[in-house]
Design a protein around this motif. Structure first.
Motif, PDB file in Angstrom:
ATOM      1  N   LEU A 149       0.664  -0.920   0.090  1.00 56.24           N
ATOM      2  CA  LEU A 149      -0.010   0.289  -0.674  1.00 56.24           C
ATOM      3  C   LEU A 149       1.073   0.944  -0.332  1.00 56.24           C
ATOM      4  O   LEU A 149       0.427   1.809  -0.610  1.00 56.24           O
ATOM      5  N   GLN A 150       1.830   1.311   0.644  1.00 58.94           N
ATOM      6  CA  GLN A 150       2.908   2.453   1.227  1.00 58.94           C
ATOM      7  C   GLN A 150       3.330   3.004  -0.358  1.00 58.94           C
ATOM      8  O   GLN A 150       3.489   3.696  -0.720  1.00 58.94           O
ATOM      9  N   ALA A 151       3.368   2.111  -1.308  1.00 55.31           N
ATOM     10  CA  ALA A 151       4.188   1.702  -2.823  1.00 55.31           C
ATOM     11  C   ALA A 151       3.206   2.657  -3.342  1.00 55.31           C
ATOM     12  O   ALA A 151       3.350   2.703  -4.924  1.00 55.31           O
ATOM     13  N   GLY A 152       2.328   1.988  -2.714  1.00 56.07           N
ATOM     14  CA  GLY A 152       0.827   2.674  -4.262  1.00 56.07           C
ATOM     15  C   GLY A 152       0.978   4.237  -4.304  1.00 56.07           C
ATOM     16  O   GLY A 152       1.717   5.773  -3.750  1.00 56.07           O
ATOM     17  N   ASP A 153      -0.079   4.531  -5.359  1.00 57.95           N
ATOM     18  CA  ASP A 153       0.526   5.876  -5.735  1.00 57.95           C
ATOM     19  C   ASP A 153      -1.012   6.848  -5.493  1.00 57.95           C
ATOM     20  O   ASP A 153      -0.981   8.451  -5.037  1.00 57.95           O
ATOM     21  N   HIS A 154      -1.957   6.203  -4.249  1.00 53.34           N
ATOM     22  CA  HIS A 154      -2.871   7.008  -3.639  1.00 53.34           C
ATOM     23  C   HIS A 154      -2.551   7.498  -1.853  1.00 53.34           C
ATOM     24  O   HIS A 154      -4.326   7.782  -1.213  1.00 53.34           O
ATOM     25  N   VAL A 155      -1.721   6.519  -1.774  1.00 53.02           N
ATOM     26  CA  VAL A 155      -1.999   6.225   0.068  1.00 53.02           C
ATOM     27  C   VAL A 155      -0.653   6.404   0.730  1.00 53.02           C
ATOM     28  O   VAL A 155       0.289   6.856  -0.196  1.00 53.02           O
ATOM     29  N   GLU A 156      -0.767   7.596   1.592  1.00 51.11           N
ATOM     30  CA  GLU A 156       1.233   8.772   1.882  1.00 51.11           C
ATOM     31  C   GLU A 156       1.131   8.081   3.082  1.00 51.11           C
ATOM     32  O   GLU A 156       2.604   7.718   3.563  1.00 51.11           O
ATOM     33  N   GLU A 157       0.729   7.372   4.183  1.00 43.96           N
ATOM     34  CA  GLU A 157       0.600   6.323   5.824  1.00 43.96           C
ATOM     35  C   GLU A 157      -0.101   5.873   5.590  1.00 43.96           C
ATOM     36  O   GLU A 157      -1.666   5.362   5.042  1.00 43.96           O
ATOM     37  N   THR A 158       0.718   4.649   6.376  1.00 45.79           N
ATOM     38  CA  THR A 158      -0.154   2.677   6.095  1.00 45.79           C
ATOM     39  C   THR A 158      -0.050   2.572   8.120  1.00 45.79           C
ATOM     40  O   THR A 158       1.094   2.169   7.917  1.00 45.79           O
ATOM     41  N   LEU A 159      -1.137   2.015   8.572  1.00 47.10           N
ATOM     42  CA  LEU A 159      -0.761   0.989   9.324  1.00 47.10           C
ATOM     43  C   LEU A 159      -2.255  -0.433   9.352  1.00 47.10           C
ATOM     44  O   LEU A 159      -2.842   0.039   8.309  1.00 47.10           O
ATOM     45  N   VAL A 160      -1.620  -1.632   9.710  1.00 47.53           N
ATOM     46  CA  VAL A 160      -2.136  -2.637   9.169  1.00 47.53           C
ATOM     47  C   VAL A 160      -2.542  -3.409  11.016  1.00 47.53           C
ATOM     48  O   VAL A 160      -1.533  -3.238  11.626  1.00 47.53           O
ATOM     49  N   LEU A 161      -3.936  -3.398  10.849  1.00 47.18           N
ATOM     50  CA  LEU A 161      -4.219  -4.052  12.325  1.00 47.18           C
ATOM     51  C   LEU A 161      -4.306  -5.090  11.913  1.00 47.18           C
ATOM     52  O   LEU A 161      -5.636  -5.581  11.579  1.00 47.18           O
ATOM     53  N   SER A 162      -3.832  -6.532  12.476  1.00 47.73           N
ATOM     54  CA  SER A 162      -4.243  -7.280  12.157  1.00 47.73           C
ATOM     55  C   SER A 162      -4.738  -8.479  13.478  1.00 47.73           C
ATOM     56  O   SER A 162      -3.827  -8.900  14.074  1.00 47.73           O
ATOM     57  N   THR A 163      -5.782  -9.035  14.235  1.00 51.47           N
ATOM     58  CA  THR A 163      -6.338  -9.496  14.991  1.00 51.47           C
ATOM     59  C   THR A 163      -7.019 -10.640  14.835  1.00 51.47           C
ATOM     60  O   THR A 163      -7.174 -11.201  13.875  1.00 51.47           O
ATOM     61  N   CYS A 164      -6.670 -10.835  16.009  1.00 52.99           N
ATOM     62  CA  CYS A 164      -7.818 -12.412  15.841  1.00 52.99           C
ATOM     63  C   CYS A 164      -9.254 -12.173  15.465  1.00 52.99           C
ATOM     64  O   CYS A 164     -10.036 -12.972  15.523  1.00 52.99           O
ATOM     65  N   ASN A 165     -10.070 -10.972  16.016  1.00 56.84           N
ATOM     66  CA  ASN A 165     -11.328 -10.955  15.508  1.00 56.84           C
ATOM     67  C   ASN A 165     -10.807  -9.674  14.234  1.00 56.84           C
ATOM     68  O   ASN A 165     -12.525  -8.982  14.040  1.00 56.84           O
ATOM     69  N   ARG A 166      -9.791  -8.649  13.839  1.00 59.41           N
ATOM     70  CA  ARG A 166     -10.851  -8.058  12.935  1.00 59.41           C
ATOM     71  C   ARG A 166      -9.475  -7.666  12.220  1.00 59.41           C
ATOM     72  O   ARG A 166      -7.913  -8.177  12.723  1.00 59.41           O
ATOM     73  N   LEU A 167      -9.452  -7.084  11.137  1.00 55.73           N
ATOM     74  CA  LEU A 167      -8.217  -6.782   9.929  1.00 55.73           C
ATOM     75  C   LEU A 167      -8.804  -5.717   9.385  1.00 55.73           C
ATOM     76  O   LEU A 167      -9.466  -5.237   8.502  1.00 55.73           O
ATOM     77  N   GLU A 168      -7.949  -4.499   9.595  1.00 57.28           N
ATOM     78  CA  GLU A 168      -7.908  -2.936   9.381  1.00 57.28           C
ATOM     79  C   GLU A 168      -6.948  -2.843   8.873  1.00 57.28           C
ATOM     80  O   GLU A 168      -5.490  -2.853   9.156  1.00 57.28           O
ATOM     81  N   VAL A 169      -6.994  -2.161   7.613  1.00 58.19           N
ATOM     82  CA  VAL A 169      -5.927  -0.997   7.305  1.00 58.19           C
ATOM     83  C   VAL A 169      -6.483   0.463   7.131  1.00 58.19           C
ATOM     84  O   VAL A 169      -7.800   1.143   6.795  1.00 58.19           O
ATOM     85  N   VAL A 170      -5.613   0.988   7.748  1.00 56.56           N
ATOM     86  CA  VAL A 170      -6.138   3.221   8.103  1.00 56.56           C
ATOM     87  C   VAL A 170      -4.841   3.273   7.263  1.00 56.56           C
ATOM     88  O   VAL A 170      -3.501   3.298   7.224  1.00 56.56           O
ATOM     89  N   VAL A 171      -5.316   4.382   6.791  1.00 56.43           N
ATOM     90  CA  VAL A 171      -4.071   5.329   6.005  1.00 56.43           C
ATOM     91  C   VAL A 171      -4.847   6.806   5.781  1.00 56.43           C
ATOM     92  O   VAL A 171      -5.737   6.955   5.904  1.00 56.43           O
ATOM     93  N   GLU A 172      -3.227   7.262   5.676  1.00 60.27           N
ATOM     94  CA  GLU A 172      -4.189   8.503   4.540  1.00 60.27           C
ATOM     95  C   GLU A 172      -3.526   8.764   3.580  1.00 60.27           C
ATOM     96  O   GLU A 172      -2.628   8.302   2.823  1.00 60.27           O
ATOM     97  N   ALA A 173      -5.425   8.913   2.844  1.00 59.31           N
ATOM     98  CA  ALA A 173      -5.238   9.002   1.461  1.00 59.31           C
ATOM     99  C   ALA A 173      -5.640  10.502   0.426  1.00 59.31           C
ATOM    100  O   ALA A 173      -6.096  11.250   1.680  1.00 59.31           O
ATOM    101  N   GLY A 174      -4.460  10.476   0.021  1.00 62.82           N
ATOM    102  CA  GLY A 174      -4.852  11.464  -1.110  1.00 62.82           C
ATOM    103  C   GLY A 174      -6.161  11.702  -1.793  1.00 62.82           C
ATOM    104  O   GLY A 174      -6.096  12.993  -2.316  1.00 62.82           O
ATOM    105  N   THR A 175      -6.627  10.595  -2.388  1.00 60.30           N
ATOM    106  CA  THR A 175      -7.703  10.738  -2.859  1.00 60.30           C
ATOM    107  C   THR A 175      -8.324   9.328  -2.120  1.00 60.30           C
ATOM    108  O   THR A 175      -7.753   8.257  -2.235  1.00 60.30           O
ATOM    109  N   PHE A 176      -9.734   9.509  -1.697  1.00 62.93           N
ATOM    110  CA  PHE A 176     -10.132   8.736  -1.237  1.00 62.93           C
ATOM    111  C   PHE A 176     -10.677   7.796  -2.269  1.00 62.93           C
ATOM    112  O   PHE A 176     -10.428   6.159  -2.098  1.00 62.93           O
ATOM    113  N   HIS A 177     -11.089   7.754  -3.334  1.00 61.70           N
ATOM    114  CA  HIS A 177     -11.384   6.467  -4.422  1.00 61.70           C
ATOM    115  C   HIS A 177     -10.257   5.630  -4.771  1.00 61.70           C
ATOM    116  O   HIS A 177     -10.479   4.647  -5.227  1.00 61.70           O
TER     117      HIS A 177
END
Length: 461
Positions: free
Chosen positions: A35-63
């Motif tokens: 994700l960090q290497a993509g064109d529309h994401v500036e910052e990235t965190l991946v939270l992977s636990t026993c009951n969730r998988l979430e990606v938190v990003v600072e988005a340059g553009t939403f879509h």
């Protein structure tokens, strides 16, 4: 740019799908790097636990960012886009901030109020920092989420709600073993939920408790805290096969209690057909669901217990840390009060954070406005020098002071009013000021460049 959260949890997906989507630590790192290497994401965190998988990003553009996150999740989890679309949730900007604070407080957990999510979030933050995936947007936001989570556990009784889930499991166990003090119990795992389980077993008078964990040092530490026994991971099958009650919560990917291994262990210990209660508090599940085919084996998982807990909380029943979880109709029950208090805390903290963030975003624009005004003063003083070249220096200084005071007074009231408007939610004001005064947006960027170092996950939270 804005914060975007994309993920799935027990709220949006069945347990079977969450198990398929679970990522190993290596896969989580790969997801963040991709994700960090993509064109529309500036910052990235991946939270992977026993009951969730979430990606938190600072988005340059939403879509654009949403598309990149969806594609990467599909490739690394093996889920089809149809499965992802049906079970992913998306939170953007202000709602994303609120969601992260709720997660840190345990409000969004399967076991509402559990504190283990704080450690998991801290580990995800530290990993993202080490890998250079955080900057001036997500780093302070996630640090603040950790602080809010710590406040929730320190200032409210939210911990009591997660204890209720463990208590419900032990209540289920009493339908098979009415006197828990006589059972031989094994706790698999050494995390926060396992700690709660050991504490409840000891309070229930269970004398024979063994803690087993892949890392023996953690099992030994938990066992010593409660004066019980620590077992070796190599003896897991034998210990489980000879037990009356097993509570499993390891967070491992894959079953740690398999059908055939359990059948063989029970036969080897002469306990084929003897009553055995398995409480699976993990997601992905630690226990193979097929074990219910074995005679005498009873299995309850988080899905069963969570449904029961929701019914208890909805009915207004209270829980006691000294008793098994037996519903008692009491006005102002602990789960209700604690959850309401934490929700109020989250609401106030989100409002404070958003106000501070908006003010911070306006600051560079106001700085650029004052810099522009200073350039005007400099230009007019240069023109004065050309027209009155022999003006005495003391008089020139006084003229400059007078012109600067006029400029400062003209800018003071608009600056104060702009801060007030931004605090009330007018997020377009900075853009309007740049347009009205023809401010160079690149000059604003210079005033907001990130610091050379960022606070670490362990430093402030």
């Amino acid at each position: 740019m804005s914060v975007l959260v994309v993920g799935m949890s027990h709220h949006s997906a069945p347990i079977e799908l969450l198990e398929r989507a679970a990522l190993t630590p290596g896969a989580a790192r790969e997801l963040g790097a991709r994700l960090q290497a993509g064109d529309h994401v500036e910052e990235t965190l991946v939270l992977s636990t026993c009951n969730r998988l979430e990606v938190v990003v600072e988005a340059g553009t939403f879509h654009g960012a949403l598309s990149e996150v969806g594609d990467a999740l599909g490739e690394l989890t093996g889920l089809s886009q149809e499965e992802l679309t049906s079970h992913l949730y998306v939170h953007y900007d202000d709602r994303a901030v609120s969601h992260l604070f709720e997660v840190a407080c345990g409000l969004d957990s399967l076991a509402v109020g559990e504190s283990e999510i704080l450690g998991q979030l801290r580990e995800a933050l530290a990993a993202a920092q080490r890998e250079g995936r955080l900057g001036v947007s997500l780093n302070p936001l996630l640090q603040q989420a950790l602080r809010v989570g710590k406040r929730a556990h320190a200032e409210t009784a939210i911990d009591r709600v997660s204890r209720s889930l463990v208590g419900l499991g032990l209540d289920r166990a009493t339908t098979v073993h009415p006197d828990l003090s006589t059972v031989r119990a094994v706790v698999v795992g050494a995390g926060a939920m396992s700690g709660l389980a050991v504490a409840r077993l000891v309070r229930a008078g269970v004398a024979d408790v063994t803690v087993v964990n892949r890392t023996r040092a953690r099992a030994l530490r938990l066992a010593e805290n409660h004066q019980v026994v620590a077992g070796d991971w190599a003896d897991l099958e034998r210990l489980v096969g000879g037990a009356d009650l097993v509570l499993a919560c390891t967070g491992a990917v894959g079953h740690v209690v398999e059908h055939d291994a359990l059948a063989a262990a029970r036969a080897a210990t002469g306990r084929t057909g003897a009553p055995l209660v398995l409480l699976d508090l993990a997601l992905p599940r630690d226990v193979d669901p097929a074990v219910t085919d074995l005679p005498g084996v009873h299995l309850w998982g988080l899905g069963d217990l969570h449904s029961s807990l929701e019914a208890v909380v909805a009915s207004g029943a209270a829980t006691s840390p000294e008793e098994g979880l037996l519903p008692r109709p009491v006005a102002g029950a602990v789960p209700h009060r604690a959850v309401a208090e934490v929700r109020d805390l989250v609401t106030s903290e989100v409002a404070a954070y958003l106000t501070e963030r908006r003010a911070a975003r306006l600051g560079p624009t106001l700085a650029a406005l004052r810099a522009s005004a200073s350039k005007v003063v400099d230009a007019e003083m240069a023109r004065l020098d050309q027209r009155v070249p022999h003006l005495p220096e003391d008089e020139r200084v006084e003229v400059r002071r007078t012109v600067q005071r006029v400029v400062d007074k003209l800018l003071h009231t608009p600056s104060v009013r702009a801060k007030e408007l931004v605090s009330s939610g007018d997020t377009d004001l900075a853009h309007a000021l740049r347009e009205l005064f023809d401010l160079d947006p690149h000059e604003v960027v210079v005033t907001t460049r990130p610091p050379l170092t960022l606070p670490t996950a362990g430093g402030e939270a």
